[in-house]
Design a protein around this motif. Structure first.
Motif, PDB file in Angstrom:
ATOM      1  N   SER A  11     -17.948 -72.795 -13.636  1.00 42.35           N
ATOM      2  CA  SER A  11     -19.055 -72.793 -14.589  1.00 42.35           C
ATOM      3  C   SER A  11     -20.374 -72.355 -13.955  1.00 42.35           C
ATOM      4  N   SER A  12     -20.443 -72.274 -12.656  1.00 38.66           N
ATOM      5  CA  SER A  12     -21.681 -71.845 -12.009  1.00 38.66           C
ATOM      6  C   SER A  12     -21.766 -70.340 -11.830  1.00 38.66           C
ATOM      7  N   TYR A  13     -20.711 -69.625 -12.190  1.00 34.89           N
ATOM      8  CA  TYR A  13     -20.681 -68.184 -12.023  1.00 34.89           C
ATOM      9  C   TYR A  13     -20.895 -67.453 -13.340  1.00 34.89           C
ATOM     10  N   ALA A  14     -21.609 -66.355 -13.267  1.00 34.18           N
ATOM     11  CA  ALA A  14     -21.571 -65.398 -14.361  1.00 34.18           C
ATOM     12  C   ALA A  14     -20.212 -64.705 -14.322  1.00 34.18           C
ATOM     13  N   MET A  15     -19.788 -64.242 -15.489  1.00 33.33           N
ATOM     14  CA  MET A  15     -18.490 -63.570 -15.569  1.00 33.33           C
ATOM     15  C   MET A  15     -18.669 -62.180 -16.152  1.00 33.33           C
ATOM     16  N   GLY A  16     -17.842 -61.286 -15.698  1.00 31.24           N
ATOM     17  CA  GLY A  16     -17.912 -59.929 -16.209  1.00 31.24           C
ATOM     18  C   GLY A  16     -16.537 -59.379 -16.502  1.00 31.24           C
ATOM     19  N   TRP A  17     -16.528 -58.416 -17.384  1.00 33.76           N
ATOM     20  CA  TRP A  17     -15.321 -57.621 -17.639  1.00 33.76           C
ATOM     21  C   TRP A  17     -15.622 -56.173 -17.241  1.00 33.76           C
ATOM     22  N   PHE A  18     -14.724 -55.598 -16.483  1.00 35.80           N
ATOM     23  CA  PHE A  18     -14.804 -54.203 -16.070  1.00 35.80           C
ATOM     24  C   PHE A  18     -13.519 -53.515 -16.503  1.00 35.80           C
ATOM     25  N   ARG A  19     -13.546 -52.200 -16.509  1.00 37.27           N
ATOM     26  CA  ARG A  19     -12.338 -51.449 -16.797  1.00 37.27           C
ATOM     27  C   ARG A  19     -12.283 -50.208 -15.938  1.00 37.27           C
ATOM     28  N   GLN A  20     -11.052 -49.785 -15.676  1.00 39.33           N
ATOM     29  CA  GLN A  20     -10.837 -48.594 -14.873  1.00 39.33           C
ATOM     30  C   GLN A  20      -9.768 -47.747 -15.528  1.00 39.33           C
ATOM     31  N   PRO A  79      -7.533 -44.116 -15.688  1.00 38.01           N
ATOM     32  CA  PRO A  79      -6.933 -43.257 -14.659  1.00 38.01           C
ATOM     33  C   PRO A  79      -7.900 -42.171 -14.195  1.00 38.01           C
ATOM     34  N   GLY A  80      -8.054 -42.049 -12.912  1.00 42.04           N
ATOM     35  CA  GLY A  80      -8.907 -41.018 -12.350  1.00 42.04           C
ATOM     36  C   GLY A  80     -10.388 -41.300 -12.431  1.00 42.04           C
ATOM     37  N   LYS A  81     -10.744 -42.490 -12.898  1.00 43.39           N
ATOM     38  CA  LYS A  81     -12.160 -42.823 -13.033  1.00 43.39           C
ATOM     39  C   LYS A  81     -12.491 -44.069 -12.209  1.00 43.39           C
ATOM     40  N   GLU A  82     -13.763 -44.251 -11.970  1.00 40.97           N
ATOM     41  CA  GLU A  82     -14.206 -45.428 -11.236  1.00 40.97           C
ATOM     42  C   GLU A  82     -14.226 -46.645 -12.159  1.00 40.97           C
ATOM     43  N   ARG A  83     -14.169 -47.813 -11.530  1.00 39.67           N
ATOM     44  CA  ARG A  83     -14.265 -49.060 -12.279  1.00 39.67           C
ATOM     45  C   ARG A  83     -15.647 -49.158 -12.909  1.00 39.67           C
ATOM     46  N   ALA A  84     -15.693 -49.499 -14.189  1.00 37.22           N
ATOM     47  CA  ALA A  84     -16.942 -49.482 -14.928  1.00 37.22           C
ATOM     48  C   ALA A  84     -17.178 -50.799 -15.656  1.00 37.22           C
ATOM     49  N   PHE A  85     -18.426 -51.189 -15.720  1.00 36.66           N
ATOM     50  CA  PHE A  85     -18.834 -52.408 -16.399  1.00 36.66           C
ATOM     51  C   PHE A  85     -18.586 -52.274 -17.898  1.00 36.66           C
ATOM     52  N   VAL A  86     -18.073 -53.355 -18.479  1.00 37.27           N
ATOM     53  CA  VAL A  86     -17.872 -53.402 -19.924  1.00 37.27           C
ATOM     54  C   VAL A  86     -18.790 -54.449 -20.553  1.00 37.27           C
ATOM     55  N   SER A  87     -18.750 -55.661 -19.978  1.00 37.68           N
ATOM     56  CA  SER A  87     -19.516 -56.756 -20.567  1.00 37.68           C
ATOM     57  C   SER A  87     -19.713 -57.856 -19.539  1.00 37.68           C
ATOM     58  N   GLY A  88     -20.790 -58.626 -19.700  1.00 34.28           N
ATOM     59  CA  GLY A  88     -21.046 -59.750 -18.814  1.00 34.28           C
ATOM     60  C   GLY A  88     -21.647 -60.902 -19.584  1.00 34.28           C
ATOM     61  N   ILE A  89     -21.446 -62.104 -19.060  1.00 41.98           N
ATOM     62  CA  ILE A  89     -21.952 -63.307 -19.709  1.00 41.98           C
ATOM     63  C   ILE A  89     -22.460 -64.259 -18.644  1.00 41.98           C
ATOM     64  N   SER A  90     -23.598 -64.877 -18.908  1.00 40.68           N
ATOM     65  CA  SER A  90     -24.175 -65.810 -17.957  1.00 40.68           C
ATOM     66  C   SER A  90     -23.345 -67.098 -17.901  1.00 40.68           C
ATOM     67  N   TRP A  91     -23.657 -67.947 -16.904  1.00 35.48           N
ATOM     68  CA  TRP A  91     -22.826 -69.133 -16.731  1.00 35.48           C
ATOM     69  C   TRP A  91     -22.959 -70.092 -17.907  1.00 35.48           C
ATOM     70  N   THR A  92     -24.070 -70.069 -18.611  1.00 36.12           N
ATOM     71  CA  THR A  92     -24.216 -70.925 -19.790  1.00 36.12           C
ATOM     72  C   THR A  92     -23.686 -70.268 -21.058  1.00 36.12           C
ATOM     73  N   GLY A  93     -23.480 -68.962 -20.991  1.00 32.45           N
ATOM     74  CA  GLY A  93     -23.097 -68.219 -22.184  1.00 32.45           C
ATOM     75  C   GLY A  93     -24.276 -67.743 -23.002  1.00 32.45           C
ATOM     76  N   GLY A  94     -25.476 -68.075 -22.541  1.00 37.47           N
ATOM     77  CA  GLY A  94     -26.655 -67.743 -23.320  1.00 37.47           C
ATOM     78  C   GLY A  94     -27.068 -66.283 -23.264  1.00 37.47           C
ATOM     79  N   ARG A  95     -26.646 -65.602 -22.227  1.00 35.81           N
ATOM     80  CA  ARG A  95     -26.957 -64.176 -22.104  1.00 35.81           C
ATOM     81  C   ARG A  95     -25.662 -63.378 -22.053  1.00 35.81           C
ATOM     82  N   PHE A 139     -16.862 -55.112 -29.213  1.00 31.95           N
ATOM     83  CA  PHE A 139     -16.349 -56.099 -28.259  1.00 31.95           C
ATOM     84  C   PHE A 139     -17.260 -57.326 -28.242  1.00 31.95           C
ATOM     85  N   THR A 140     -16.666 -58.490 -28.026  1.00 32.81           N
ATOM     86  CA  THR A 140     -17.425 -59.726 -27.903  1.00 32.81           C
ATOM     87  C   THR A 140     -16.911 -60.527 -26.716  1.00 32.81           C
ATOM     88  N   ILE A 141     -17.814 -60.864 -25.827  1.00 28.93           N
ATOM     89  CA  ILE A 141     -17.455 -61.692 -24.674  1.00 28.93           C
ATOM     90  C   ILE A 141     -17.824 -63.137 -24.979  1.00 28.93           C
TER      91      ILE A 141
END
Length: 121
Positions: free
Chosen positions: A30-39, A41-57, A68-70
């Protein structure tokens, strides 16, 4: 230490929906922010979505906004990515990550093994 395991990926037709889940182990989840990334084929890993540890951001890459909803449930040590109106260009391996809330992969300390999402037209 945080261990992450993604699930929920699979094949889906364009316009369909999937809900990705990320199960976390570790007392400090619960102290970590969480993120979703995607990669794709043939591309670099890219940010999709992130959420703060409280969920407020919550942040999204422009291409998934409105589709999409995180979310997270700290009591269950879970993070989710609800994906609606999927497009073929969403096809990728999706990873969840724990760390500092940012769009850069380097900000995240822990990573899951990934789950494949394949969207057919």
């Amino acid at each position: 230490q945080v261990q992450l395991v993604e699930s929920g990926g699979g094949p889906v037709q364009a316009g369909g929906s999937l809900r990705l889940s990320c199960a976390a182990s570790g007392r400090t989840f619960s102290s970590y922010a969480m993120g979703w990334f995607r990669q794709a084929p043939g591309k670099e890993r890219a940010f999709v979505s992130g959420i703060s540890w409280t969920g407020g951001r919550r942040y999204y890459v422009e291409s998934v906004k409105g589709r999409f909803t995180i979310s997270r449930d700290n009591a269950k040590n879970m993070v989710y990515l609800q994906m609606n109106s999927l497009k073929p260009e969403d096809t990728a391996v999706y990873y969840c990550a724990a760390g500092r809330l940012a769009s850069e992969a380097s900000a995240y300390e822990y990573w899951g093994q990934g789950t494949q999402v394949t969207v057919s037209s």
